[in-house]
Design a protein around this motif. Structure first.
Motif, PDB file in Angstrom:
ATOM      1  N   VAL A   1     102.812  37.840  45.299  1.00 41.20           N
ATOM      2  CA  VAL A   1     104.106  37.849  45.808  1.00 41.20           C
ATOM      3  C   VAL A   1     104.000  38.394  47.132  1.00 41.20           C
ATOM      4  O   VAL A   1     105.106  38.559  47.902  1.00 41.20           O
ATOM      5  N   ARG A   2     102.659  38.816  47.893  1.00 46.39           N
ATOM      6  CA  ARG A   2     102.842  39.162  49.244  1.00 46.39           C
ATOM      7  C   ARG A   2     101.602  38.377  49.869  1.00 46.39           C
ATOM      8  O   ARG A   2     100.378  38.606  49.356  1.00 46.39           O
ATOM      9  N   LEU A   3     102.138  37.641  50.631  1.00 45.87           N
ATOM     10  CA  LEU A   3     101.084  36.654  51.478  1.00 45.87           C
ATOM     11  C   LEU A   3     100.499  37.087  52.744  1.00 45.87           C
ATOM     12  O   LEU A   3     101.407  37.746  53.443  1.00 45.87           O
ATOM     13  N   ASP A   4      99.478  37.123  53.088  1.00 45.90           N
ATOM     14  CA  ASP A   4      98.954  37.383  54.292  1.00 45.90           C
ATOM     15  C   ASP A   4      98.207  35.915  54.902  1.00 45.90           C
ATOM     16  O   ASP A   4      97.137  35.815  55.017  1.00 45.90           O
ATOM     17  N   VAL A   5      99.127  34.950  55.188  1.00 51.08           N
ATOM     18  CA  VAL A   5      98.825  33.712  55.721  1.00 51.08           C
ATOM     19  C   VAL A   5      97.763  33.818  56.895  1.00 51.08           C
ATOM     20  O   VAL A   5      96.797  33.127  57.083  1.00 51.08           O
ATOM     21  N   ASP A   6      98.418  34.423  57.894  1.00 44.62           N
ATOM     22  CA  ASP A   6      97.775  34.594  59.227  1.00 44.62           C
ATOM     23  C   ASP A   6      96.365  35.106  59.352  1.00 44.62           C
ATOM     24  O   ASP A   6      95.515  34.791  59.560  1.00 44.62           O
ATOM     25  N   GLY A   7      96.320  36.401  58.339  1.00 45.55           N
ATOM     26  CA  GLY A   7      95.285  36.985  58.195  1.00 45.55           C
ATOM     27  C   GLY A   7      94.109  36.328  57.530  1.00 45.55           C
ATOM     28  O   GLY A   7      92.822  36.449  57.818  1.00 45.55           O
ATOM     29  N   ALA A   8      94.502  35.674  56.489  1.00 39.51           N
ATOM     30  CA  ALA A   8      93.470  34.460  55.909  1.00 39.51           C
ATOM     31  C   ALA A   8      93.116  33.471  56.627  1.00 39.51           C
ATOM     32  O   ALA A   8      91.884  33.499  56.622  1.00 39.51           O
ATOM     33  N   ARG A   9      93.723  32.909  57.698  1.00 43.69           N
ATOM     34  CA  ARG A   9      93.223  31.874  58.363  1.00 43.69           C
ATOM     35  C   ARG A   9      92.367  32.435  59.291  1.00 43.69           C
ATOM     36  O   ARG A   9      91.436  31.875  59.540  1.00 43.69           O
ATOM     37  N   ARG A  10      92.654  33.636  59.884  1.00 40.98           N
ATOM     38  CA  ARG A  10      91.886  34.436  60.804  1.00 40.98           C
ATOM     39  C   ARG A  10      90.499  34.583  60.198  1.00 40.98           C
ATOM     40  O   ARG A  10      89.580  34.462  60.923  1.00 40.98           O
TER      41      ARG A  10
ATOM     42  N   GLN B   1     108.658  53.948  46.648  1.00 43.25           N
ATOM     43  CA  GLN B   1     107.432  54.772  46.904  1.00 43.25           C
ATOM     44  C   GLN B   1     106.291  53.831  47.242  1.00 43.25           C
ATOM     45  O   GLN B   1     104.924  54.085  47.255  1.00 43.25           O
ATOM     46  N   SER B   2     106.467  52.750  48.023  1.00 44.53           N
ATOM     47  CA  SER B   2     105.485  51.711  48.517  1.00 44.53           C
ATOM     48  C   SER B   2     105.050  52.453  49.913  1.00 44.53           C
ATOM     49  O   SER B   2     105.860  53.179  50.597  1.00 44.53           O
ATOM     50  N   HIS B   3     103.837  51.914  50.446  1.00 39.26           N
ATOM     51  CA  HIS B   3     103.517  52.481  51.893  1.00 39.26           C
ATOM     52  C   HIS B   3     102.483  51.270  52.339  1.00 39.26           C
ATOM     53  O   HIS B   3     102.168  50.245  51.544  1.00 39.26           O
ATOM     54  N   ILE B   4     102.491  51.192  53.627  1.00 36.80           N
ATOM     55  CA  ILE B   4     101.625  50.266  54.465  1.00 36.80           C
ATOM     56  C   ILE B   4     100.179  51.085  54.499  1.00 36.80           C
ATOM     57  O   ILE B   4     100.136  51.908  54.857  1.00 36.80           O
ATOM     58  N   ALA B   5      99.220  50.159  53.892  1.00 36.71           N
ATOM     59  CA  ALA B   5      97.863  50.808  53.850  1.00 36.71           C
ATOM     60  C   ALA B   5      97.195  50.897  55.349  1.00 36.71           C
ATOM     61  O   ALA B   5      97.068  49.765  55.997  1.00 36.71           O
TER      62      ALA B   5
ATOM     63  N   PHE C   1      96.361  48.228  44.729  1.00 32.41           N
ATOM     64  CA  PHE C   1      95.216  48.597  45.579  1.00 32.41           C
ATOM     65  C   PHE C   1      95.745  48.606  47.120  1.00 32.41           C
ATOM     66  O   PHE C   1      96.382  47.753  47.645  1.00 32.41           O
ATOM     67  N   ASP C   2      95.050  49.415  48.017  1.00 29.18           N
ATOM     68  CA  ASP C   2      95.162  49.405  49.346  1.00 29.18           C
ATOM     69  C   ASP C   2      94.578  48.389  49.900  1.00 29.18           C
ATOM     70  O   ASP C   2      93.247  47.992  49.566  1.00 29.18           O
ATOM     71  N   VAL C   3      95.116  47.651  50.709  1.00 26.42           N
ATOM     72  CA  VAL C   3      94.580  46.453  51.443  1.00 26.42           C
ATOM     73  C   VAL C   3      95.169  46.677  52.969  1.00 26.42           C
ATOM     74  O   VAL C   3      96.341  46.550  53.203  1.00 26.42           O
ATOM     75  N   ARG C   4      94.066  46.725  53.763  1.00 30.39           N
ATOM     76  CA  ARG C   4      94.403  47.236  55.180  1.00 30.39           C
ATOM     77  C   ARG C   4      95.483  46.510  55.750  1.00 30.39           C
ATOM     78  O   ARG C   4      95.419  45.309  55.662  1.00 30.39           O
ATOM     79  N   GLY C   5      96.739  47.295  56.358  1.00 28.96           N
ATOM     80  CA  GLY C   5      97.845  46.506  56.935  1.00 28.96           C
ATOM     81  C   GLY C   5      98.770  45.957  56.013  1.00 28.96           C
ATOM     82  O   GLY C   5      99.767  45.279  56.477  1.00 28.96           O
ATOM     83  N   MET C   6      98.578  45.942  54.622  1.00 25.72           N
ATOM     84  CA  MET C   6      99.681  45.226  53.594  1.00 25.72           C
ATOM     85  C   MET C   6     100.174  46.265  53.070  1.00 25.72           C
ATOM     86  O   MET C   6      99.581  47.259  52.785  1.00 25.72           O
ATOM     87  N   VAL C   7     101.345  46.087  52.413  1.00 23.88           N
ATOM     88  CA  VAL C   7     102.161  47.046  51.598  1.00 23.88           C
ATOM     89  C   VAL C   7     101.455  47.337  50.189  1.00 23.88           C
ATOM     90  O   VAL C   7     100.853  46.116  49.588  1.00 23.88           O
TER      91      VAL C   7
END
Length: 432
Positions: A29-38, A81-85, A67-73
Motif C-alpha cells: 500500500v506504500r510504494l517507493d518506486v524511485d527509491g527501489a529503482r535507485r 499515530q503514523s510517523h516518517i522513519a 517496521f521503520d523503513v528510512r524515509g517512509m511512513v
C-alpha cells in the motif's frame, strides 16, 4: 532465489506485477518506486565494477508497515499515530545490507490486532484466490508474495500474524525462535524501547520454504542480538518421527481436520511415524498465560488500556514452565505438527474483531477463535514454519500446518521443511 537477471530487471518485473495485480489484492500500500529503482541501479553498478554485493542483491521485497523503513511512513493502522522513519529497523537494515530492494510496505489493521489486514487508510487486503475473502493479517504481505509482486515479505507475529496469512494465501512463513532477532523500531512500541517483547517476533513470508532459507540466514547471522545466542547449525538427520497435536480444543473445523488427516496418511505411507502429542500445559492455560503476556506487551507500548491483572513475573514463570515442557516433548519427536487456523480464509468483514464472529462447522464463535491455535503454539517461544498441506474440498482454498521445532534450532527446522518440500510432502502443489 538469486538469478541471472540484473537488479534493475528484477525490480522492474516486481513493479510491473504491482501495477498488474496490486490493485486487486491491495497488499503493498506504500510504494517507493524511485527509491527501489535507485537501489537497483546502485547494485548493478557495484556488480559491474566488481565490487561485492550481498547474497540477496537485487531481490525485491516488501516490509510490514509497522517496521521503520528510512524515509517512509510507519503505521500501525492509525493515521494520526503514523510517523516518517529517520532510520531502518534492525531487521530491515540487515536485509537491506544483504542487497534486498524495498519496493514498498504492506497493509496492516488497527494496532495490528486482527487476522485481516484492513486499515482506515487503505481498506481491505484481498485474497488472491477469492477476492471476497481476506488475504490475512496482521502482516498483509502474503497476498503480494502469492501473486509474485515481491520475492518475500518481512512481517511480525504475535498471535499468528505471519502464519495465518501464509495459510490463507497458500504460501510459507517462518516465525523464528523468540528473541533471537531484534524487533526494535516496530510499532506500536516507541522506537526508543530496547527490551525484547515478551510475546511477539519478526517473521518472513515467502512462496516456498526454499525461499525462506536465505533471508532467514541473513537475519540470523547479522543481527546484534545473536551475539552469544546463535542458533545451532542445521542437523541433517531426516525426520522420522513427528508429533501431531490436534485435540478437540482449540477448535479445528472438520474440513481442516480432513485435509490434515489426509496429509498425515501421505507421511505415514512415506515411512514417517506419526504419534499424537498433547503438551501438559493445555490450551486453556496456554491461552490465559499468553493473553496476559500480550496485554503486558501492548500496555508497555502505551497504546492499549490496562495490562493483565497478574504480575508480569508470574506470567513469565508460567511461560518458562511451558517452554521447558516443550523442550522435553521434542526429546521424543523430531518436530510437532499443529493446525494454523480452524477454518480457511473467511470473507472480509468491516465488523470490529471484538464484535465479529466466524463460522466453524455451522456454529458461530468469536472471531478471536481464528487465532487460538497460533496463540497456544506461540507460548513455547519455539520456531515454526507454516506450509500448505491441502485444500478445502468445497472452496479449493488452501489449508496449512505449523511445523514446530526446538528453540534455537531454526536452521534445522527450515532444512527439514525444505527437504519435505523437495520431496513433495508439503508445498503449494498439495493444494491443487
Amino acid at each position: 532465489m538469486p538469478s541471472q537477471l540484473s537488479a534493475t530487471e528484477r525490480v522492474e518485473r516486481s513493479l510491473a506485477a504491482l501495477a498488474d495485480t496490486g490493485p486487486a489484492v491491495n497488499s503493498v500500500v506504500r510504494l517507493d518506486v524511485d527509491g527501489a529503482r535507485r537501489s537497483a541501479r546502485d547494485i548493478d553498478a557495484a556488480r559491474d565494477a566488481g565490487r561485492p554485493v550481498g547474497p540477496l542483491a537485487g531481490i525485491p521485497i516488501s516490509i510490514k508497515d509497522s517496521f521503520d523503513v528510512r524515509g517512509m511512513v510507519s503505521s500501525h493502522g492509525i493515521v494520526a499515530q503514523s510517523h516518517i522513519a529517520d532510520d531502518d529497523a534492525p531487521a530491515v537494515a540487515a536485509l537491506r545490507a544483504a542487497g534486498c530492494v524495498i519496493v514498498g510496505k504492506t497493509n496492516v489493521p488497527r494496532l495490528l490486532d486482527d487476522y485481516q489486514a484492513c486499515s482506515e487508510e487503505f481498506g481491505h487486503t484481498r485474497n488472491p484466490l477469492d477476492s471476497s475473502r481476506t488475504g490475512g493479517g496482521s502482516s498483509g504481505g502474503a497476498a503480494a508474495v502469492a501473486t509474485g509482486q515481491v520475492a518475500f515479505d518481512l512481517g511480525s507475529d504475535m498471535a499468528g500474524s505471519v502464519r495465518v496469512p501464509a495459510m490463507f494465501c497458500g504460501v510459507s512463513a517462518w516465525r523464528p525462535t523468540h528473541g533471537i532477532i531484534s524487533k526494535a523500531r516496530h510499532l506500536p512500541w516507541p522506537t526508543d524501547i530496547v527490551v525484547t517483547p515478551p510475546s511477539s517476533t519478526v517473521g518472513v513470508i515467502a512462496p516456498r520454504v526454499a525461499d525462506l532459507r536465505l533471508p532467514a540466514e541473513v537475519l540470523l547471522a547479522t543481527n546484534e542480538i545473536l551475539r552469544g545466542h546463535m542458533p545451532r547449525p542445521a542437523e541433517r538427520r531426516p525426520w522420522q518421527r513427528i508429533g501431531i497435536w490436534m485435540p478437540e480444543s482449540p477448535r479445528t473445523g472438520q474440513s481442516v481436520r480432513i485435509a490434515i488427516d489426509s496429509w498425515l496418511d501421505v507421511l505415514r505411507r512415506s515411512g514417517i511415524e506419526v504419534v499424537p502429542v498433547v503438551p501438559r500445559h493445555g490450551s486453556h492455560d496456554a491461552l490465559a498465560t499468553y493473553h496476559g503476556l500480550m496485554a503486558a506487551e501492548r500496555a508497555h507500548g502505551g497504546v492499549d488500556g490496562e495490562a493483565d491483572a497478574r504480575p508480569l513475573l508470574a506470567l513469565l514463570e508460567a511461560q518458562a514452565r511451558a517452554r521447558l515442557e516443550w523442550s522435553r516433548l521434542l526429546d521424543d519427536v523430531d518436530v510437532v505438527v499443529a493446525p494454523v487456523a480452524p477454518v480457511v480464509a473467511p470473507p472480509v468483514s468491516d465488523v470490529p474483531i471484538d464484535d465479529r464472529e466466524i463460522d466453524i462447522d455451522g456454529q458461530r464463535y468469536p472471531a478471536t477463535e481464528m487465532l487460538t491455535w497460533c496463540t497456544v503454539t506461540s507460548l513455547c517461544q519455539a520456531p515454526s514454519v507454516t506450509v500448505p498441506v491441502g485444500a478445502e474440498d468445497t472452496t479449493g482454498l488452501p489449508i496449512g500446518v505449523q511445523l514446530i521445532g526446538r528453540r534455537g534450532a531454526d536452521r534445522e527446522l527450515l532444512a527439514g521443511a525444505a527437504e519435505w518440500e523437495l520431496h513433495g510432502l508439503v508445498g503449494d502443489d498439495r493444494t491443487r
